[in-house]
Motif scaffolding. Structure first.
Motif, PDB file in Angstrom:
ATOM      1  N   GLU A 153      25.062 -41.569 -16.376  1.00  0.00           N
ATOM      2  CA  GLU A 153      23.605 -41.470 -15.910  1.00  0.00           C
ATOM      3  C   GLU A 153      23.371 -40.749 -14.711  1.00  0.00           C
ATOM      4  N   LEU A 154      24.530 -40.986 -13.775  1.00  0.00           N
ATOM      5  CA  LEU A 154      24.362 -40.140 -12.490  1.00  0.00           C
ATOM      6  C   LEU A 154      24.623 -38.651 -12.628  1.00  0.00           C
ATOM      7  N   GLU A 155      25.502 -38.269 -13.485  1.00  0.00           N
ATOM      8  CA  GLU A 155      25.550 -36.680 -13.791  1.00  0.00           C
ATOM      9  C   GLU A 155      24.473 -36.289 -14.272  1.00  0.00           C
ATOM     10  N   GLN A 156      23.717 -36.883 -15.244  1.00  0.00           N
ATOM     11  CA  GLN A 156      22.603 -36.335 -15.812  1.00  0.00           C
ATOM     12  C   GLN A 156      21.598 -36.514 -14.733  1.00  0.00           C
ATOM     13  N   TRP A 157      21.405 -37.367 -14.034  1.00  0.00           N
ATOM     14  CA  TRP A 157      20.293 -37.395 -12.888  1.00  0.00           C
ATOM     15  C   TRP A 157      20.519 -36.088 -11.740  1.00  0.00           C
ATOM     16  N   LYS A 158      21.693 -35.989 -11.449  1.00  0.00           N
ATOM     17  CA  LYS A 158      22.022 -34.713 -10.553  1.00  0.00           C
ATOM     18  C   LYS A 158      21.745 -33.436 -11.346  1.00  0.00           C
ATOM     19  N   LEU A 159      22.169 -33.324 -12.479  1.00  0.00           N
ATOM     20  CA  LEU A 159      21.783 -32.149 -13.079  1.00  0.00           C
ATOM     21  C   LEU A 159      20.005 -32.023 -13.469  1.00  0.00           C
ATOM     22  N   GLN A 160      19.380 -32.980 -13.540  1.00  0.00           N
ATOM     23  CA  GLN A 160      18.004 -32.873 -13.779  1.00  0.00           C
ATOM     24  C   GLN A 160      17.480 -32.735 -12.339  1.00  0.00           C
ATOM     25  N   LYS A 161      18.200 -33.201 -11.520  1.00  0.00           N
ATOM     26  CA  LYS A 161      17.519 -32.906  -9.996  1.00  0.00           C
ATOM     27  C   LYS A 161      17.623 -31.694  -9.534  1.00  0.00           C
ATOM     28  N   HIS A 162      18.776 -30.817  -9.793  1.00  0.00           N
ATOM     29  CA  HIS A 162      19.271 -29.551  -9.586  1.00  0.00           C
ATOM     30  C   HIS A 162      18.161 -28.655 -10.393  1.00  0.00           C
ATOM     31  N   GLU A 163      17.797 -28.866 -11.547  1.00  0.00           N
ATOM     32  CA  GLU A 163      16.876 -27.930 -12.454  1.00  0.00           C
ATOM     33  C   GLU A 163      15.548 -28.136 -11.682  1.00  0.00           C
ATOM     34  N   GLU A 164      15.101 -29.320 -11.309  1.00  0.00           N
ATOM     35  CA  GLU A 164      13.887 -29.509 -10.829  1.00  0.00           C
ATOM     36  C   GLU A 164      13.715 -28.826  -9.553  1.00  0.00           C
ATOM     37  N   GLU A 165      14.886 -28.807  -8.517  1.00  0.00           N
ATOM     38  CA  GLU A 165      14.697 -27.954  -7.380  1.00  0.00           C
ATOM     39  C   GLU A 165      14.617 -26.652  -7.411  1.00  0.00           C
ATOM     40  N   LYS A 166      15.498 -26.111  -8.612  1.00  0.00           N
ATOM     41  CA  LYS A 166      15.404 -24.687  -8.869  1.00  0.00           C
ATOM     42  C   LYS A 166      14.101 -23.981  -9.373  1.00  0.00           C
ATOM     43  N   LEU A 167      13.611 -25.101 -10.250  1.00  0.00           N
ATOM     44  CA  LEU A 167      12.049 -24.688 -10.568  1.00  0.00           C
ATOM     45  C   LEU A 167      11.037 -24.633  -9.396  1.00  0.00           C
ATOM     46  N   LYS A 168      11.230 -25.598  -8.596  1.00  0.00           N
ATOM     47  CA  LYS A 168      10.401 -25.754  -7.534  1.00  0.00           C
ATOM     48  C   LYS A 168      10.459 -24.825  -6.682  1.00  0.00           C
ATOM     49  N   ARG A 169      11.833 -24.283  -6.140  1.00  0.00           N
ATOM     50  CA  ARG A 169      11.882 -23.205  -5.387  1.00  0.00           C
ATOM     51  C   ARG A 169      11.385 -21.874  -6.025  1.00  0.00           C
ATOM     52  N   LYS A 170      11.493 -21.717  -7.467  1.00  0.00           N
ATOM     53  CA  LYS A 170      10.894 -20.551  -7.962  1.00  0.00           C
ATOM     54  C   LYS A 170       9.252 -20.534  -7.931  1.00  0.00           C
ATOM     55  N   GLU A 171       8.731 -21.758  -8.036  1.00  0.00           N
ATOM     56  CA  GLU A 171       7.322 -21.776  -7.864  1.00  0.00           C
ATOM     57  C   GLU A 171       6.799 -21.377  -6.685  1.00  0.00           C
ATOM     58  N   GLU A 172       7.484 -22.069  -5.310  1.00  0.00           N
ATOM     59  CA  GLU A 172       7.071 -21.573  -4.206  1.00  0.00           C
ATOM     60  C   GLU A 172       7.352 -20.227  -3.814  1.00  0.00           C
ATOM     61  N   LEU A 173       8.403 -19.423  -4.274  1.00  0.00           N
ATOM     62  CA  LEU A 173       8.709 -18.208  -4.020  1.00  0.00           C
ATOM     63  C   LEU A 173       7.646 -17.280  -4.700  1.00  0.00           C
ATOM     64  N   LYS A 174       7.216 -17.744  -5.736  1.00  0.00           N
ATOM     65  CA  LYS A 174       6.313 -16.784  -6.532  1.00  0.00           C
ATOM     66  C   LYS A 174       4.658 -17.138  -5.910  1.00  0.00           C
ATOM     67  N   HIS A 175       4.374 -18.343  -5.614  1.00  0.00           N
ATOM     68  CA  HIS A 175       3.093 -18.463  -4.815  1.00  0.00           C
ATOM     69  C   HIS A 175       3.093 -18.070  -3.408  1.00  0.00           C
ATOM     70  N   ALA A 176       4.141 -17.820  -2.724  1.00  0.00           N
ATOM     71  CA  ALA A 176       4.299 -17.090  -1.329  1.00  0.00           C
ATOM     72  C   ALA A 176       4.103 -15.416  -1.924  1.00  0.00           C
ATOM     73  N   LYS A 177       4.605 -15.139  -2.791  1.00  0.00           N
ATOM     74  CA  LYS A 177       4.431 -13.356  -3.067  1.00  0.00           C
ATOM     75  C   LYS A 177       2.995 -13.394  -3.486  1.00  0.00           C
ATOM     76  N   GLN A 178       2.196 -14.317  -4.183  1.00  0.00           N
ATOM     77  CA  GLN A 178       0.932 -14.079  -4.589  1.00  0.00           C
ATOM     78  C   GLN A 178       0.086 -14.083  -3.267  1.00  0.00           C
ATOM     79  N   LYS A 179       0.397 -15.102  -2.115  1.00  0.00           N
ATOM     80  CA  LYS A 179      -0.445 -15.062  -1.022  1.00  0.00           C
ATOM     81  C   LYS A 179      -0.172 -13.645  -0.119  1.00  0.00           C
TER      82      LYS A 179
END
Length: 422
Positions: free
Chosen positions: A158-184
């Motif tokens: 469960e801990l490994e799955q939680w770490k993997l899920q958090k890592h994927e969420e962080e990657k998606l969040k960084r991509k969204e932030e970068l995309k939003h910054a480029k649009q601005k």
């Protein structure tokens, strides 16, 4: 004097002898029947029937029926053959007494052997029960260990799955932030470009060129600064430490299993209390309780206060610590007499006599008590001949003891068929 029964009848086949002894008024439980392989006696005051058999019998397979003023014996022969007569040739009273004493001694030895075999069997049963209990506890422990290991693996997964899920969420969040910054940034560039075009149209060519250069430079600088400010640096990788709450129970805490854990712990505590109550562990004793003499004195005080069962427990513990002290067996025999545990009183008195050897003047008093207590237990079991032997042995130690003399005389009158004194 008892009345000797002579009008008995008997019959036989090759393997059995059928003997009928008439006793007026005899009832089950009132007649004293004693039988060995070559001696048979029935005592029902004032009647007495005894006979030395022609050949040996198997007393363990023989039987007797009492009732309707008669005792019927079915005696199983050791050798299948016809007897010439029921009894041996006539013998003198001395030989008859000698044969009677030998029969009693043989019966006593057989009873002692049976008691030893019973004790051995009891120890084997206790050992078997202990082994079974240990196996059950070992099986339960293994099950608990398996449950613990399963819970640990499950928590790790469960801990490994939680770490993997958090890592994927962080990657998606960084991509969204970068995309939003480029649009601005793109939107700001378009706005600045439109503004510069408007200024160029409203100013002269020179001013327009100057402002155009400055505006372009300012726009480029603004875009670079804005880009540096908006776009975050990549986050560094790391480990998350998880700390579990320490607890006594061997498995991880589960709210759904709290009731089962409490029930298991309660049963374990009850089992430990029951075991300590029956067989106290020596390591749990206090310092003074490890002294057999202290335990003997404690048992004597409990005996004097009338708490005979507690006194027996104290003597038991003293015997566990030192089984070579005759006083512990002698005092425990007195406690068993008070509780009418007659066979145990006989066993403890015999053990005390075994330890009080050789017979010397220093242990005469203890040997006297042992004979009197064992003789009393025999008489309570209506084994008056055996009881009289112990009282006579006590008189040999102290011939002038008036109380023992009177008791021995009473037993003789009972054996002879006279009614005992009130």
């Amino acid at each position: 004097m008892p009345l000797q029964v002579k009008d008995y009848t008997w019959d036989q086949v090759e393997s059995q002898v059928f003997l009928t002894v008439p006793l007026k008024g005899v009832r089950a439980g009132k007649a004293d029947i004693f039988c060995t392989e070559d001696y048979l006696k029935v005592n029902f005051p004032p009647f007495l029937f005894e006979v030395i058999l022609f050949a040996s019998i198997d007393e363990s397979k023989s039987s007797a029926k009492v009732g309707n003023d008669v005792v019927i014996f079915t005696l199983c022969k050791k050798e299948s053959r016809m007897w010439e007569q029921l009894t041996t040739v006539e013998v003198s009273k001395e030989k008859l007494q000698k044969r009677r004493e030998n029969a009693i001694l043989a019966a006593q030895e057989k009873a002692q052997e049976a008691a030893k075999e019973k004790a051995i069997k009891k120890r084997e049963n206790e050992k078997y029960s202990l082994e079974k209990t240990m196996k059950i506890e070992e099986h339960a422990r293994k099950q608990i260990e398996e449950m613990k290991e399963q819970e640990r693996r499950k928590a790790t997964e469960e801990l490994e799955q939680w770490k993997l899920q958090k890592h994927e969420e962080e990657k998606l969040k960084r991509k969204e932030e970068l995309k939003h910054a480029k649009q601005k940034i793109e939107a700001e560039k378009r706005r600045m470009k439109k503004k510069e075009e408007a200024k160029i149209q409203n100013s002269d060519s020179q001013t327009s060129n100057k402002h155009s250069v400055k505006g372009g430079t300012a726009a480029n600088m603004f875009a670079e600064n804005y880009n540096d400010k908006i776009i975050p640096d990549p986050r560094s990788a790391g480990n998350i430490e998880v700390q579990f709450t320490p607890r006594v129970f061997p498995t991880a805490l589960r709210e759904s299993l709290i009731a089962e854990e409490e029930e298991w712990l309660r049963k374990q505590a009850e089992a430990r209390r029951a075991k300590n109550a029956n067989i106290p562990e020596l390591k749990d004793l206090k310092e003074e309780e490890k002294n057999p003499d202290w335990l003997k004195d404690k048992g004597n005080k409990l005996f004097a206060s009338g708490d005979y069962l507690a006194a027996i427990n104290a003597y038991n513990l003293g015997i566990q610590l030192n089984n070579k002290l005759p006083a512990l067996y002698l005092n425990r025999a007195a406690s068993h007499l008070k509780l009418r545990n007659l066979h145990k009183a006989i066993e403890d008195s015999s053990k005390a006599l075994d330890l009080l050897t050789p017979a010397v003047p220093d242990n005469a008093s203890s040997r006297l008590k042992a004979h009197v207590r064992r003789g009393t237990a025999f008489c309570e079991l209506e084994l008056y001949v055996e009881g009289l032997q112990d009282f006579e042995a006590a008189l040999k130690i102290d011939p002038n003891n008036k109380t023992i003399q009177d008791d021995a005389e009473k037993i003789r009158r009972v054996i002879q068929g006279a009614p005992p004194d009130p």
